[in-house]
Design a protein around this motif. Structure first.
Motif, mmCIF file in Angstrom:
data_model
loop_
_atom_site.group_PDB
_atom_site.id
_atom_site.type_symbol
_atom_site.label_atom_id
_atom_site.label_comp_id
_atom_site.label_asym_id
_atom_site.label_seq_id
_atom_site.Cartn_x
_atom_site.Cartn_y
_atom_site.Cartn_z
ATOM 1 N N ARG A 170 0.904 0.273 10.870
ATOM 2 C CA ARG A 170 -0.468 0.775 10.985
ATOM 3 C C ARG A 170 -1.408 0.083 9.999
ATOM 4 N NH1 ARG A 170 -3.785 4.217 8.555
ATOM 5 N NH2 ARG A 170 -2.246 4.792 6.968
ATOM 6 N N ILE A 171 -0.916 -0.143 8.790
ATOM 7 C CA ILE A 171 -1.725 -0.828 7.778
ATOM 8 C C ILE A 171 -1.580 -2.339 7.885
ATOM 9 C CG2 ILE A 171 -2.062 -1.142 5.291
ATOM 10 C CD1 ILE A 171 -0.974 1.740 4.947
ATOM 11 N N GLY A 172 -0.343 -2.791 8.117
ATOM 12 C CA GLY A 172 -0.059 -4.218 8.028
ATOM 13 C C GLY A 172 -0.467 -5.039 9.231
ATOM 14 N N ILE A 173 -0.319 -4.481 10.446
ATOM 15 C CA ILE A 173 -0.650 -5.277 11.631
ATOM 16 C C ILE A 173 -2.141 -5.624 11.691
ATOM 17 C CG2 ILE A 173 -0.808 -5.202 14.156
ATOM 18 C CD1 ILE A 173 1.957 -3.995 14.222
ATOM 19 N N THR B 104 10.804 3.370 2.408
ATOM 20 C CA THR B 104 9.887 2.243 2.601
ATOM 21 C C THR B 104 10.494 0.940 2.109
ATOM 22 O OG1 THR B 104 7.965 3.711 2.365
ATOM 23 C CG2 THR B 104 7.577 1.351 2.083
ATOM 24 N N VAL B 105 11.129 0.968 0.938
ATOM 25 C CA VAL B 105 11.737 -0.235 0.359
ATOM 26 C C VAL B 105 12.810 -0.796 1.290
ATOM 27 C CG1 VAL B 105 13.238 -1.067 -1.498
ATOM 28 C CG2 VAL B 105 11.214 0.309 -2.047
ATOM 29 N N HIS B 106 13.693 0.036 1.779
ATOM 30 C CA HIS B 106 14.806 -0.443 2.597
ATOM 31 C C HIS B 106 14.338 -0.878 3.987
ATOM 32 C CE1 HIS B 106 16.917 1.457 -0.710
ATOM 33 N NE2 HIS B 106 17.979 0.760 -0.351
ATOM 34 N N HIS C 204 9.498 6.024 11.020
ATOM 35 C CA HIS C 204 8.189 6.510 10.570
ATOM 36 C C HIS C 204 7.591 5.566 9.536
ATOM 37 C CE1 HIS C 204 4.943 9.223 9.577
ATOM 38 N NE2 HIS C 204 5.309 9.195 8.294
ATOM 39 N N LYS C 205 8.441 5.037 8.645
ATOM 40 C CA LYS C 205 7.928 4.121 7.619
ATOM 41 C C LYS C 205 7.523 2.787 8.237
ATOM 42 C CE LYS C 205 8.281 7.000 4.310
ATOM 43 N NZ LYS C 205 8.564 8.167 5.161
ATOM 44 N N LEU C 206 8.302 2.335 9.214
ATOM 45 C CA LEU C 206 7.916 1.102 9.903
ATOM 46 C C LEU C 206 6.587 1.289 10.628
ATOM 47 C CD1 LEU C 206 8.599 -1.783 10.757
ATOM 48 C CD2 LEU C 206 9.886 -0.829 12.687
ATOM 49 N N VAL D 23 0.835 -1.207 0.000
ATOM 50 C CA VAL D 23 0.000 0.000 0.000
ATOM 51 C C VAL D 23 0.870 1.257 0.000
ATOM 52 C CG1 VAL D 23 -1.664 1.346 1.343
ATOM 53 C CG2 VAL D 23 -1.977 -1.116 1.078
ATOM 54 N N LEU D 24 1.904 1.290 0.844
ATOM 55 C CA LEU D 24 2.742 2.487 0.935
ATOM 56 C C LEU D 24 3.539 2.737 -0.338
ATOM 57 C CD1 LEU D 24 4.163 2.373 4.580
ATOM 58 C CD2 LEU D 24 2.335 3.799 3.678
ATOM 59 N N VAL D 25 4.146 1.681 -0.891
ATOM 60 C CA VAL D 25 4.930 1.862 -2.118
ATOM 61 C C VAL D 25 4.032 2.329 -3.253
ATOM 62 C CG1 VAL D 25 6.317 0.694 -3.874
ATOM 63 C CG2 VAL D 25 6.729 0.220 -1.462
ATOM 64 N N ALA D 26 2.835 1.730 -3.383
ATOM 65 C CA ALA D 26 1.907 2.149 -4.436
ATOM 66 C C ALA D 26 1.519 3.619 -4.273
ATOM 67 C CB ALA D 26 0.659 1.266 -4.406
ATOM 68 N N ARG D 27 1.231 4.034 -3.045
ATOM 69 C CA ARG D 27 0.817 5.417 -2.808
ATOM 70 C C ARG D 27 1.947 6.387 -3.127
ATOM 71 N NH1 ARG D 27 -0.841 6.670 3.138
ATOM 72 N NH2 ARG D 27 -2.364 5.043 2.633
ATOM 73 N N TYR D 28 3.157 6.100 -2.637
ATOM 74 C CA TYR D 28 4.279 6.999 -2.882
ATOM 75 C C TYR D 28 4.668 7.019 -4.355
ATOM 76 C CZ TYR D 28 4.848 7.002 2.216
ATOM 77 O OH TYR D 28 4.648 7.136 3.567
ATOM 78 N N TYR D 29 4.546 5.875 -5.011
ATOM 79 C CA TYR D 29 4.868 5.805 -6.435
ATOM 80 C C TYR D 29 3.861 6.621 -7.244
ATOM 81 C CZ TYR D 29 6.615 3.722 -10.778
ATOM 82 O OH TYR D 29 7.170 3.531 -12.009
#
Length: 466
Positions: A251-254, A104-106, A244-246, A87-93
């Motif tokens: 927040r979304i993943g758990i 986010t990737v790292h 912050h990215k973790l 979700v995060l990578v798609a949004r930022y992309y």
């Protein structure tokens, strides 16, 4: 400070521009390789089950099947984090935020390695007590413990592959994960045959073949990210956890992971009830469950497409396209689920005959397919709503909805309805009943989440669809 990029200027031939142009063709192009990837993953399990069933007997077949729900119970919480990554990578992309995407990737890759390492310990120490809690029969449990412990030894590779492929899916690349799984799948089948037929290793052999093939797929996806020229390129020397990215991933993943784990808890309870019918019934359920997995995988490709396409278009502030994505994916998921689900039941005997020649095992499997496979399309509809909510950044709402609508009601069914009619078919009817109820609830929740997302963007920030 955020650094912006122009996605179209750096797209490879594997990526898909989700924020512009016609949607149907792009959704199909995205989903078909994803569905085939899921099929290949299932073929890993199918190879295990077929080889064990044919060359190691019903006890070994039951042992492999009896661990599935328990494995997912433990793994799903961590796999939920990969949904947060997607979700995060798609949004930022979609929004062109390269610095946030890089972080986010790292963070994701380092988190995957840590989760996999923890799961080795969890599988080692929890396997036997949890299998005993599930009342796994004495003639099966030693095989089950051995299989489960070896599988969990390969969890770092499994986590790295799933997190890495989540990154690739977010930018529309579903083709290369398919190629990686095809390579690993061929290796898995060959090793299965060698370890079981030649070396007579039984369940240990199929488990070892599985984790070795997972290592191959993990290595390939990491190499792909390292060699990428895109903004999602992985640089090993820059691996670190960005707090912050973790936090956003969590927040979304758990909630997504908790939802998956709660599904698994209800499935573990059902598996425990299946176990009470004996090893023949367990073998029939294992074979049927594997067939059902192919139907689910085909539908789930559209759920993941919904998540990625909604995420990118939400990041680009194109809510009209979000609405069209939802309608198209809903139609595709229901149509595919209905056709494949009914076909699986109509072809039940020859399909189940691939796994076993025992008529009693086949009969148990056929009844399960009637109860689950035929109405499976209702589960597809439910998951499209869930994927849409996650793509919009909401994970808590779908978690609460599905935990109540599926998990709680399914447990209620097991302890109230089933004791009144303790029949094999009645046990599995708990699935379609809870899917229908949860689909209705999820539809209402999605509308509420979408309205909130529109308000958050503000009417001045919305763009007309291209």
């Amino acid at each position: 400070m955020k650094f912006h990029f122009k996605p179209r200027a750096r797209r490879s031939s594997y990526e898909i521009n989700m924020t512009e142009g016609p949607l149907l063709g792009k959704l199909v192009r995205f989903s078909v390789p994803l569905a085939l990837s899921g099929v290949l993953q299932l073929l890993f399990n199918a190879a295990d089950i077929v080889v064990v069933g044919r060359f190691a007997g019903n006890q070994s077949l039951a042992a492999v099947g009896s661990t599935s729900a328990l494995n997912m119970l433990i793994v799903n919480l961590f796999m939920g984090l990969s949904i947060g990554v997607n979700v995060l990578v798609a949004r930022y992309y979609g929004a062109g935020q390269s610095k946030d995407l890089h972080e986010t990737v790292h963070t994701a890759i380092l988190t995957a390695a840590a989760c996999g390492t923890f799961l080795i310990l969890a599988g080692m120490f929890l396997s036997r007590p949890l299998l005993q809690l599930m009342e796994t029969p004495e003639d099966v449990i030693d095989y089950s413990v051995l299989y489960m412990r070896i599988i969990f030894a390969g969890m770092p590779a499994s986590m790295l592959y799933n997190f890495g492929s989540a990154i690739l899916r977010s930018v529309g690349d579903t083709q290369r994960p398919l190629y990686f799984l095809l390579t690993a799948g061929i290796i898995n089948v060959l090793l299965n045959l060698f370890f079981v037929i030649v070396l007579h290793m039984g369940v240990a052999g199929v488990a070892l073949a599985t984790i070795l093939s997972q290592m191959v797929s993990a290595g390939l996806v990491l190499l792909c990210l390292i060699r990428s020229e895109g903004v999602y390129r992985l640089e090993l020397k820059r691996l670190r956890i960005y707090k912050h990215k973790l936090k956003e991933m969590a927040r979304i993943g758990i909630p997504a992971g908790i939802q998956g784990s709660m599904f698994s808890i209800s499935n573990v309870l059902i598996q425990s009830t299946v176990n009470s019918f004996g090893s023949v019934a367990m073998a029939g359920s294992t074979a049927a469950g594997n067939i059902e997995g192919f139907v689910w995988t085909a539908m789930d490709a559209f759920t993941q497409a919904t998540q990625s396409f909604v995420g990118q278009n939400y990041g680009a502030k194109k809510m009209d396209r979000v609405k069209r994505v939802m309608w198209i994916c809903m139609g595709l998921a229901i149509g595919v689920g209905l056709v494949l689900g009914v076909a699986a039941y109509l072809a039940a005997r020859p399909l189940l005959g691939i796994y076993t020649s025992d008529p009693a095992v086949i009969e148990y499997g056929k009844q399960r397919l009637l109860a689950i496979s035929v109405p499976y399309f209702t589960c597809g509809a439910m998951n499209i709503f869930v994927g849409g909510m996650r793509g919009l950044g909401s994970s808590l709402t779908p978690m609460v909805d599905t935990i109540f609508g599926v998990c709680v009601l399914r447990v209620v069914w097991i302890y109230t309805i089933f004791p009144l009619w303790p029949d094999w078919l009645m046990l599995f009817l708990s699935y379609p009943v809870t899917w229908v109820i949860t689909s209705a609830l999820a539809g209402v929740c999605y509308i509420a989440v979408r309205r909130k997302a529109v308000r958050a963007l503000g009417s001045s920030g919305l763009q007309e669809s291209a």
